[in-house]
Structures are given as structure tokens and as C-alpha cells.
Scaffold this motif. Structure first.
Motif, mmCIF file in Angstrom:
data_model
loop_
_atom_site.group_PDB
_atom_site.id
_atom_site.type_symbol
_atom_site.label_atom_id
_atom_site.label_comp_id
_atom_site.label_asym_id
_atom_site.label_seq_id
_atom_site.Cartn_x
_atom_site.Cartn_y
_atom_site.Cartn_z
ATOM 1 N N UNK A 1 -40.481 19.529 51.481
ATOM 2 C CA UNK A 1 -39.670 20.567 50.851
ATOM 3 C C UNK A 1 -39.196 20.162 49.457
ATOM 4 N N UNK A 2 -39.341 18.877 49.105
ATOM 5 C CA UNK A 2 -38.981 18.448 47.752
ATOM 6 C C UNK A 2 -39.951 19.016 46.718
ATOM 7 N N UNK A 3 -41.119 19.460 47.167
ATOM 8 C CA UNK A 3 -42.060 20.111 46.259
ATOM 9 C C UNK A 3 -41.763 21.592 46.115
ATOM 10 N N UNK A 4 -41.391 22.213 47.220
ATOM 11 C CA UNK A 4 -41.189 23.662 47.211
ATOM 12 C C UNK A 4 -40.278 24.036 48.381
ATOM 13 N N UNK A 5 -39.302 24.890 48.137
ATOM 14 C CA UNK A 5 -38.326 25.223 49.168
ATOM 15 C C UNK A 5 -38.952 26.003 50.316
ATOM 16 N N UNK A 6 -38.290 25.958 51.446
ATOM 17 C CA UNK A 6 -38.744 26.660 52.646
ATOM 18 C C UNK A 6 -38.824 28.174 52.388
ATOM 19 N N UNK A 7 -37.826 28.711 51.717
ATOM 20 C CA UNK A 7 -37.777 30.153 51.476
ATOM 21 C C UNK A 7 -38.943 30.633 50.617
ATOM 22 N N UNK A 8 -39.251 29.894 49.577
ATOM 23 C CA UNK A 8 -40.361 30.278 48.686
ATOM 24 C C UNK A 8 -41.697 30.145 49.409
ATOM 25 N N UNK A 9 -41.848 29.075 50.172
ATOM 26 C CA UNK A 9 -43.084 28.910 50.943
ATOM 27 C C UNK A 9 -43.314 30.090 51.872
ATOM 28 N N UNK A 10 -42.283 30.464 52.607
ATOM 29 C CA UNK A 10 -42.429 31.538 53.582
ATOM 30 C C UNK A 10 -42.754 32.867 52.910
ATOM 31 N N UNK A 11 -42.077 33.151 51.810
ATOM 32 C CA UNK A 11 -42.288 34.423 51.108
ATOM 33 C C UNK A 11 -43.723 34.564 50.621
ATOM 34 N N UNK A 12 -44.229 33.499 50.009
ATOM 35 C CA UNK A 12 -45.546 33.624 49.380
ATOM 36 C C UNK A 12 -46.703 33.286 50.309
#
Length: 254
Positions: free
Chosen positions: A74-85
């Protein structure tokens, strides 16, 4: 480079062309890189750029991905952004009638929920690659019509081996995920490996050897040997089934 090979040997050029003709790709945004959606002018334009890439190379693109969720990085990309895209990219599967090449790391509940609530976007199935989850997670994935991709990272623990041994061979695929995910001597799966490769430090590389610590496509043989032992299957029959699984998912129209 092609011209150089042709000047050396027309046969070498011919062989290179054969290799290129049999190389295929996937198109998508890895979960740890989903910030690229927000860094673009707008997320829709980024998605459209992926769509254009597929349109312009339709004969070579066999799946959408690698996309999915990764809660270990998650230090690369947040959980919320991952899920959305991740969910947004499912539209590409529908638009092009292509299977999904999926990534799921410590995120199975949300990952499965996203897939389950979007059945209209997933009509061509897919594969969850480098699977290292539980047997129940594997069953849920298979029940959704997906395959399970197995590599060295799928065979790191005794629990992994037990899970893989119970999976149906008509829903399995083999991979290496090189240059990572090798079957290491410290893994319990290594005792089933029959084919060993000589490896040397990169500073001492010689032809015919592998670079120490770097996985290569040739080691898919080791993954196959482990699977054949775990399933107690005839290698020829198992190999034919795995090959057919791959063709059914990625090349069903050929």
C-alpha cells in the motif's frame, strides 16, 4: 537488431520472426501503479489510452491486466485508489470480450466482492496469477469461472502445497512470474523439483547458466514437476490439460 541477425544468418532471422509471431501481451494497470489514473489529465482519458492500445494491437492482446488488488504494498498505492480503478478496468474486459489477468495479494474478500458485483462486465473469465491464498479462496475464484495461476510463490509453504494439491487440474495454469517467484531450495516444494539449473553471480555469468536469484521462463518446468508430484498425475496427461486450459482462456477463437 533484426537486420543484424539477418546479415549473420537468414535462418536466425527466420527463427526470430517465429518467436515474435508467438509473443502476446496483456494491457492494464497493475494495482501498485493505479496512481497513474489520478496523475493523468483525468481517469477516463487514462482508461481510454488503454483502450486505444488494445484497439491498435488487437491481434496481440489476449487479456486485460495485470490488474487487481495488493494490500501488501500500500506504500505504492492506497487501498481506495486500487479498488476504484480495478473496478473501472473491468469495463475493458466487457468492451473487448477479453479475459482478465488478475493480481490478488492479501485482499481476497474485497477482490472477490468486486468481481461478484460486476458479472455483466466479466464474460470471458480470466486467471488469478501467482495465487498463494487459501483453499476456500481458490474455490470462490474457480466458482466465478476463473483459473488459478501457479508459480514458485504459490508453493512456498506446506499450506500452499496442500491447497494446490486439492485444486482441479482443469482450472490450473502454470507460470514463472520471472524474474521473481522462483522455486527456492528453502521451499518445501523444492524436494519435488527434478530439473536443476546451474546458476552463478551476475558478475561471473557464463553462457548456459542462470543468474543467481533471477528467475527465468525455463523454470516453468520446475513448477510443472512440483505440480505433477503433488497431484500424482501422469506428466503427459497433465501437460496436455494445462496446455488446453491456456488455449481455452487466451486463444479460444483460434
Amino acid at each position: 537488431m533484426v537486420y543484424y541477425l539477418f546479415k549473420i544468418s537468414s535462418n536466425a532471422y527466420f527463427k526470430l520472426n517465429i518467436i515474435i509471431e508467438n509473443l502476446y501481451c496483456t494491457v492494464g494497470c497493475h494495482p501498485t501503479r493505479c496512481d497513474e489514473f489520478t496523475k493523468s489529465k483525468n481517469p477516463e482519458s487514462y482508461l481510454n489510452s488503454l483502450s486505444d492500445l488494445i484497439k491498435n494491437n488487437r491481434s496481440k492482446v489476449v487479456a486485460i491486466g495485470e490488474c487487481g488488488l495488493d494490500n501488501q504494498r500500500l506504500h505504492f498505492c492506497s487501498r481506495e485508489i486500487q479498488e476504484k480503478y480495478f473496478e473501472m478496468q473491468l469495463k475493458l474486459s466487457e468492451d473487448f470480450n477479453l479475459p482478465l489477468f488478475l493480481h490478488c495479494r492479501d485482499a481476497a474478500p474485497t477482490f472477490l466482492d468486486i468481481l461478484k458485483r460486476n458479472p455483466n462486465l466479466i464474460k470471458s473469465g480470466g486467471v488469478v496469477h501467482s495465487f498463494d491464498g487459501s483453499l476456500n479462496e481458490a474455490k470462490d475464484i474457480i466458482n466465478l469461472g476463473f483459473y488459478i495461476g501457479i508459480n514458485g510463490c504459490s508453493l512456498r509453504t506446506e499450506d500452499n502445497l496442500k491447497t494446490v494439491s486439492e485444486l482441479p487440474i482443469n482450472r490450473l495454469m502454470l507460470e514463472t512470474d520471472c524474474p521473481w517467484c522462483e522455486v527456492k531450495p528453502t521451499h518445501p516444494s523444492y524436494s519435488y523439483v527434478q530439473t536443476k539449473f546451474n546458476s552463478v553471480k551476475k558478475e561471473k555469468f557464463i553462457d548456459g547458466s542462470m543468474v543467481k536469484g533471477r528467475n527465468e521462463p525455463s523454470t516453468i518446468r520446475q513448477v510443472f514437476e512440483v505440480l505433477a508430484s503433488l497431484k500424482n498425475e501422469d506428466p503427459v496427461c497433465l501437460g496436455n490439460q494445462i496446455y488446453q486450459n491456456t488455449m481455452d482462456l487466451f486463444f479460444k477463437h483460434k
